[in-house]
Enzyme design. Sequence first.
Site, short mmCIF file in Angstrom:
data_model
loop_
_atom_site.label_atom_id
_atom_site.label_comp_id
_atom_site.label_asym_id
_atom_site.label_seq_id
_atom_site.Cartn_x
_atom_site.Cartn_y
_atom_site.Cartn_z
N CYS A 193 -14.45 -1.80 5.74
CA CYS A 193 -13.40 -1.07 5.02
C CYS A 193 -13.90 -0.03 4.02
O CYS A 193 -13.10 0.78 3.56
CB CYS A 193 -12.46 -2.05 4.33
SG CYS A 193 -11.46 -2.97 5.51
N ARG B 248 0.84 -1.21 0.00
CA ARG B 248 0.00 0.00 0.00
C ARG B 248 0.87 1.25 0.00
O ARG B 248 1.76 1.40 0.84
CB ARG B 248 -0.91 -0.02 1.24
CG ARG B 248 -1.95 1.08 1.26
CD ARG B 248 -2.81 1.00 2.51
NE ARG B 248 -3.72 -0.13 2.52
CZ ARG B 248 -4.31 -0.62 3.62
NH1 ARG B 248 -4.10 -0.05 4.78
NH2 ARG B 248 -5.13 -1.65 3.54
N CYS C 211 -16.88 -8.52 4.96
CA CYS C 211 -16.90 -8.91 6.38
C CYS C 211 -17.28 -7.68 7.19
O CYS C 211 -17.33 -6.57 6.65
CB CYS C 211 -15.55 -9.49 6.81
SG CYS C 211 -14.35 -8.26 7.32
N CYS D 101 -8.04 -10.65 0.48
CA CYS D 101 -8.17 -10.23 1.88
C CYS D 101 -8.32 -11.45 2.79
O CYS D 101 -9.25 -12.23 2.64
CB CYS D 101 -9.37 -9.30 2.05
SG CYS D 101 -9.58 -8.88 3.79
N ARG E 28 -2.41 6.50 9.67
CA ARG E 28 -2.33 6.03 8.28
C ARG E 28 -2.39 7.21 7.31
O ARG E 28 -2.26 8.36 7.72
CB ARG E 28 -3.53 5.09 8.00
CG ARG E 28 -3.67 3.93 9.00
CD ARG E 28 -2.72 2.83 8.65
NE ARG E 28 -2.87 1.64 9.49
CZ ARG E 28 -3.62 0.58 9.20
NH1 ARG E 28 -4.38 0.58 8.13
NH2 ARG E 28 -3.63 -0.48 9.99
N CYS F 146 -15.37 -3.13 -0.92
CA CYS F 146 -14.00 -3.38 -0.46
C CYS F 146 -13.39 -4.49 -1.31
O CYS F 146 -14.07 -5.14 -2.09
CB CYS F 146 -14.00 -3.77 1.01
SG CYS F 146 -14.64 -5.43 1.27
N LYS G 49 -4.23 0.94 14.72
CA LYS G 49 -4.27 1.89 13.61
C LYS G 49 -4.95 3.18 14.04
O LYS G 49 -5.78 3.18 14.97
CB LYS G 49 -5.00 1.29 12.41
CG LYS G 49 -6.39 0.79 12.75
CD LYS G 49 -7.18 0.27 11.55
CE LYS G 49 -6.67 -1.02 10.99
NZ LYS G 49 -7.63 -1.68 10.08
N LYS H 72 -6.62 6.92 12.29
CA LYS H 72 -6.98 7.54 11.01
C LYS H 72 -7.36 9.02 11.16
O LYS H 72 -8.14 9.37 12.04
CB LYS H 72 -8.12 6.75 10.38
CG LYS H 72 -7.67 5.29 10.20
CD LYS H 72 -8.62 4.46 9.43
CE LYS H 72 -7.97 3.14 9.08
NZ LYS H 72 -8.88 2.21 8.44
#
Length: 573
Positions: free
Chosen positions: A484, A74, A480, A441, A143, A435, A214, A216
């Site tokens: 995302c 990424r 899921c 994934c 991120r 996503c 994480k 954001k």
Amino acid sequence: MSEVKLSSTETLKEQSNYLRGSIGQELQDASDCFSKDAVQLLKHHGSYQQDNRDERKAARKAGDSGKAYSMMVRTKVPGGRLTSRQLLAELDLADELGNSTLRVTSRQALQLHGVLKGNLRAAIHRINEIQLTTLAACGDVPRNVMGCPAPYAHPMHQELERLVDALSRHFTPRTPAYREFWIEDPQTGQRELAGGQTEDEIEPIFGKTYLPRKFKIAVGFSADNCVDIYTQDLGFLAVVRDGGIIGYNVLTGGGMGVTPSNKATFPALAKRLAFVAPDRVIEVAEAVVKVQRDFGNRVDRKLARLKYLIHHWGLERFKAQVEEYYGAPLADPHPDDITGFNDHLGWDEQGDGKCFYGLNIENGRIQDNEQTQLKSALREICRSFEPGLRLTSHQSILLTDLDATAKTEVEQILRRHRVRLSEETSTVRRWSMACVALPTCGLAITESERVLPDVMDQFDAELAKLGLAQEAFTVRMTGCPNGCVRPYNSDIGLVGKAVGRYTLYLGGRLVGDRLNFVYKDLVPTAEIVSTLVPLFVYFKGERLADESFGDFCLRKGQDDLTAWADRYRAGEG
Ligand code: SRM
Ligand code: SF4
């Protein structure tokens, strides 16, 4: 008192010598995959080890029971801004070292998939050669910082872009490990191991263990919430008066991820914490990050996001702690709030004599296939016009700084490559997102990106029949419950719950300031649209003036909508 047992990731980070661990050695060995610990640390360097489930299945059929390992890489793109040269280089990387596709993510970043372990260093090295980085694109760190990508030549927009860059720079980890592994020669790397520097000198903001999870950050405008600011751990919402930014409302504790089996987890919208002057934003952001660093949950990673700390403490205590770290009281939030959302697609003027074109990329995947050759079209446009590029948080792209005279030719190139123009894309498809999910994934329960286009065809057909084709509402699908593409504040959220089945959420809205509710569980893919058709009919008949589909669903509520749908199916609706 019993000792608190930190999560294994915490111990790993602590002992990793600032994110080195065994990555250096493992980059040299001949194995086709990294060890579990290296995989965990590699995330901070911007890469995930994955096991392609399609390839694994095919291999199993052929009698090979192993896994089909490859790396996702990424690239961070703060505010989504990049050059034609950079996009061309990423496309070349996708062809030479990846699976030949490039993906625009829901956070304005880029992803390569299918990079073999032996090619990882070359991929990341080349990304750095084009002045981009993968450092902190993933991992327990802030991120990619999001920002409105519209290239308007207004000083307010430029101020916001500068802030995005400043936040991004400020929170980039300082560990020399990244340079050693990916920029210098890894064989001569690890030089700084014996360095003798203090923790404060190496990682002044994060220390050895970085953040608990994480983190954001986004910066946005009230009139255009194109960065979905309420879903961020930390948002700065510009308050505008007389064409200038007088300060920012600070929003904290948004997050979409939920684990249905763990009742303590939940999606949350950020809370309005404070109002800060433009020149205090970085200090306030640092205070918030440090509070999360020091008080966030490092025992249970499922409960480690900032939203849980705020939930546990309450906003008042959280604010007091941020104020202590900041060193002064914080003003209450300004009354301004989000009012609109612009996806910036289609042609628009920049205000400096140039124009830009927002091109819808279905689910962010840039590729060539039999139906459409988007990758080739973008290559040709980049080579012919060298436009600036902006990635949107809706997985799409803006081609900027174009002369008005280029319009026809740009459209011709797109048409020649059978790329659907944004103007020819239905409103509902344009606002949809899926996503990645299968096959790469590792957390996917079911399909997303690969089934949404068909589902959108069905939406298009049904909405057109009902005369609702111009309705703007968001459909967001995930494979899921991790969320995302931020499905929990959309008009229609489709969240993968079992193979081929989705929980159907209703009642969010385009501007993204409220969560939706569960309408129906375990809806099979083939029944998603037929389940919704009765509700569209109901909406058409009983909506109030200017009421959106999400507003309507919220007003009616789940019981009423269900009762109507039952009556409709029984032929009484
Ligand atoms: Fe995500 C994990 C893909 C945006 C919440 N996400 C993953 C992983 C890395 C799976 C994994 O951990 O093994 C996925 C990699 C799939 C693949 O093959 O590429 C993945 N997330 C994505 C992307 C590519 C989706 C997309 O199709 O665009 C997005 C990359 C964004 C970026 O450029 O940084 C992406 N993920 C998001 C967002 C939306 C956002 O950030 O605005 C969210 C919801 C917001 C939030 O963070 O709360 C999100 N991803 C998650 C979670 C749940 C986190 C939680 O708090 O519970 C996970 C799982 C985890 O972290 O354990 C996850
Ligand atoms: Fe994977 Fe789930 Fe995120 Fe989709 S929502 S990319 S399936 S983690």
